[in-house]
Design a protein around this motif. Structure first.
Motif, PDB file in Angstrom:
ATOM      1  N   LEU B  87       0.927  -1.246   0.065  1.00 51.50           N
ATOM      2  CA  LEU B  87      -0.108  -0.009  -0.040  1.00 51.50           C
ATOM      3  C   LEU B  87       0.858   1.438  -0.071  1.00 51.50           C
ATOM      4  CD1 LEU B  87      -2.832   1.260   0.170  1.00 51.50           C
ATOM      5  CD2 LEU B  87      -2.574   1.019   2.519  1.00 51.50           C
ATOM      6  N   ILE B  88       2.052   1.223   0.643  1.00 48.14           N
ATOM      7  CA  ILE B  88       2.942   2.479   0.815  1.00 48.14           C
ATOM      8  C   ILE B  88       3.566   2.712  -0.575  1.00 48.14           C
ATOM      9  CG2 ILE B  88       4.988   3.277   1.703  1.00 48.14           C
ATOM     10  CD1 ILE B  88       2.772   3.127   3.859  1.00 48.14           C
ATOM     11  N   ARG B  89       3.850   1.556  -1.106  1.00 48.42           N
ATOM     12  CA  ARG B  89       4.551   1.463  -2.422  1.00 48.42           C
ATOM     13  C   ARG B  89       3.527   2.158  -3.614  1.00 48.42           C
ATOM     14  NH1 ARG B  89       5.511  -1.737  -7.314  1.00 48.42           N
ATOM     15  NH2 ARG B  89       7.039  -0.460  -8.393  1.00 48.42           N
ATOM     16  N   SER B  90       2.386   1.389  -3.606  1.00 50.47           N
ATOM     17  CA  SER B  90       1.273   1.746  -4.371  1.00 50.47           C
ATOM     18  C   SER B  90       0.797   3.271  -4.172  1.00 50.47           C
ATOM     19  CB  SER B  90       0.131   0.915  -4.282  1.00 50.47           C
ATOM     20  OG  SER B  90      -0.919   1.130  -5.197  1.00 50.47           O
ATOM     21  N   THR B  91       0.780   3.904  -3.095  1.00 54.24           N
ATOM     22  CA  THR B  91       0.449   5.187  -2.699  1.00 54.24           C
ATOM     23  C   THR B  91       1.598   6.139  -3.491  1.00 54.24           C
ATOM     24  OG1 THR B  91      -0.686   4.414  -0.799  1.00 54.24           O
ATOM     25  CG2 THR B  91      -0.322   6.807  -0.872  1.00 54.24           C
ATOM     26  N   HIS B  92       2.968   5.778  -3.087  1.00 56.34           N
ATOM     27  CA  HIS B  92       3.936   6.565  -3.740  1.00 56.34           C
ATOM     28  C   HIS B  92       3.769   6.735  -5.115  1.00 56.34           C
ATOM     29  CE1 HIS B  92       7.822   8.570  -3.004  1.00 56.34           C
ATOM     30  NE2 HIS B  92       8.055   7.711  -3.934  1.00 56.34           N
ATOM     31  N   SER B  93       3.652   5.583  -5.780  1.00 56.17           N
ATOM     32  CA  SER B  93       3.677   5.688  -7.115  1.00 56.17           C
ATOM     33  C   SER B  93       2.283   6.321  -7.894  1.00 56.17           C
ATOM     34  CB  SER B  93       3.646   4.108  -7.752  1.00 56.17           C
ATOM     35  OG  SER B  93       4.805   3.593  -7.334  1.00 56.17           O
ATOM     36  N   TRP B  94       1.018   6.195  -7.156  1.00 52.09           N
ATOM     37  CA  TRP B  94       0.055   6.800  -7.690  1.00 52.09           C
ATOM     38  C   TRP B  94       0.093   8.277  -7.370  1.00 52.09           C
ATOM     39  CZ3 TRP B  94      -3.579   5.721 -10.920  1.00 52.09           C
ATOM     40  CH2 TRP B  94      -3.754   4.473 -11.358  1.00 52.09           C
ATOM     41  N   ALA B  95       0.651   8.569  -6.193  1.00 54.10           N
ATOM     42  CA  ALA B  95       0.752  10.091  -5.865  1.00 54.10           C
ATOM     43  C   ALA B  95       1.614  10.767  -6.746  1.00 54.10           C
ATOM     44  CB  ALA B  95       1.147  10.299  -4.500  1.00 54.10           C
TER      45      ALA B  95
END
Lengths: 142, 356
Positions: B87-95
């Protein structure tokens, strides 16, 4: 008549000049530091025996740090080129069905002599010397 | 018994920090209201996504290892074994992508509202520099997972400057840390991504926000303001925070519903796979390079495209000094039409690249 600068002004000017002169080698050193020293690989690499080189095949091998494509033509003659496309550097592959060299990134096509025939690449692939000695096939740096 | 009076503590801080002056400024600042006011939110949204990037980026740094042998493995570890790592990585990439999107919208809205006119030239210039820095974040961060797409995107991206006469080869070597993409490239991209670019961005964002507070929000040329403008603090700030909250919920939703993927591990000997493309914000340049012929008159096609894009970037920076009409608070239809044509070209090339 122009007023003679006082001692404080003269000292300040010397200080600024000194700072400016010193900053040149400091900035120059930093710029030189971030550019890596050239470490060109010089040497050769055995890639197999003559029997292993199947006609109409291609494979990518590493020579130093760079990828090299080694192709055995339909006549069984081994040839090698720098595998980076001369357009934007992607690694090319040999297309057995067409007998050409293809880059999937922007669609550049090279013929078996390494010359560009279509797509955005304008320069030929770099030829890599290939040697056959005692049944061993090797590539060397140009 | 030792006793601390709350009022005394508050008073102690008020005497040592310029809180009153700050509050006085914030409450006296007004945000104009008109039919284009909605575009004001995009600057704040970009800042919000940047804050998300800083927080999630620091968290990812706890586990990420910037070497070719460990980078891919450490991303797999983050995604599969660290609790909420995916979730942290996905949030970083999406953001990251949303930040670039909102920044583009912010820049386009400022352009069409001619908000770069005096005295806000420095705000425009700092904004364009921030766009460059954010694209730099995208480019340097893209290699870090060390997967196939990342490897080829960096291969192409670092090769692009090579065609620039005289300095091109040096720029490529500087970016790669050598002639080929390897461990030196990864450590360079990592240090740029987590140290150099964040420091530069903080500095420029600080300047941009300071100027925003100092000059206030610009009203578009010849736009009728509604009589009741909004007080910046607390009214507009609360509205901004409400938009941030919506953005946060949207970001978490996309990060959870469409978790950011990871391709196959990079292999420097593997030929480029079919259909390889860079991130969406580099697609116009990618597609232009793809369709341009090798030679245009006497010039190298690739070098010409790079020089045109570079020249476009320089024109964007000096726009406030080119647009003389805006200085007299007049609409400049010519600049707007040119901007619109460029925008249509960029969007068209992006769509073309997706369909190609």
């Amino acid at each position: 008549m122009q007023k003679k600068p006082d001692r404080r002004t003269v000292l300040n000017r010397i200080l600024y000049l000194w700072a400016a002169v010193t900053s040149v080698p400091i900035i120059s050193s930093i710029i030189r530091f971030i550019f890596p020293p050239a470490r060109a690989f010089v040497g050769s690499k055995v890639i197999g025996t003559v029997d292993e080189m199947q006609p109409n095949t291609g494979k990518v091998v590493q020579l130093g740090e760079r990828p090299v494509i080694v192709i055995t033509t339909k006549d069984g003659e081994p040839i090698a080129y720098g595998a980076n496309c001369t357009h934007l550097g992607c690694v090319v592959r040999y297309r057995e069905e067409r007998g050409d060299i293809y880059c999937a990134c922007h669609g550049s096509v090279f013929n078996i002599e390494g010359q560009p025939v279509s797509g955005p690449a304008s320069r030929p692939l770099e030829e890599i010397p290939i040697k056959i000695e005692n049944d061993q096939v090797s590539i060397t740096t140009a | 018994m030792f006793y601390i009076n709350r009022a005394t503590v508050v008073e102690w801080f008020r005497n040592r920090l310029p809180v009153d002056t700050l509050m006085e400024h914030l409450t006296s600042k007004q945000v104009p209201r008109h039919r284009h006011s909605i575009w004001y939110y995009f600057g704040g949204l970009t800042l919000f996504f940047f804050i998300v990037q800083v927080i999630t980026g620091i968290l990812l740094m706890f586990y990420y290892r910037p070497t070719p042998d460990h980078a891919y493995e450490s991303i797999l570890f983050i995604m599969n074994e660290v609790r909420y790592g995916w979730l942290i990585r996905s949030t970083h990439s999406w953001a990251a992508n949303l930040m670039i999107g909102t920044l583009f919208i912010h820049l386009i809205s400022v352009f069409f509202m001619q908000a770069y006119r005096p005295p806000r030239e420095m705000m425009w210039i700092s904004g364009v520099v921030l766009l460059g820095l954010v694209l730099g974040f995208g480019f340097t961060g893209y290699l870090l997972p060390w997967d196939e797409m990342a490897f080829y995107a960096t291969q192409i991206g670092t090769e692009i400057p090579k065609s620039i006469p005289i300095v091109g080869e040096s720029i490529m070597v500087l970016l790669r840390g050598g002639q080929e993409i390897g461990s030196a490239t990864l450590t360079r991209m990592y240090s740029l991504h987590v140290v150099v670019l964040p420091l530069a961005t903080l500095l420029i964002v600080g300047l941009h926000l300071f100027l925003n507070q100092y000059y206030g929000v610009s009203t578009p040329v010849k736009t009728t303001k509604r009589k009741n403008s909004i007080q910046f603090f607390p009214n507009y700030m609360l509205r901004d925070l409400r938009v941030w909250l919506i953005a946060f919920l949207a970001l978490l939703s996309v990060a959870m519903i469409y978790p950011w993927g990871l391709g196959e591990e990079a292999d420097i000997l593997k030929p480029a796979p079919e259909g390889i493309k860079p991130e969406w914000y580099f697609l116009p340049l990618y597609q232009t390079l793809k369709i341009v012929p090798p030679r245009i008159w006497y010039f190298d096609g690739e070098a010409l495209v790079n020089i045109v894009f570079l020249f476009g970037g320089i024109l964007l920076i000096v726009l406030p000094f080119i647009d003389r009409r805006s200085r007299n608070k007049e609409r400049n239809i010519f600049i707007k039409v040119v901007g619109l044509i460029i925008l249509i070209y960029l969007i068209g090339m992006t769509i073309f690249a997706y369909m190609d």
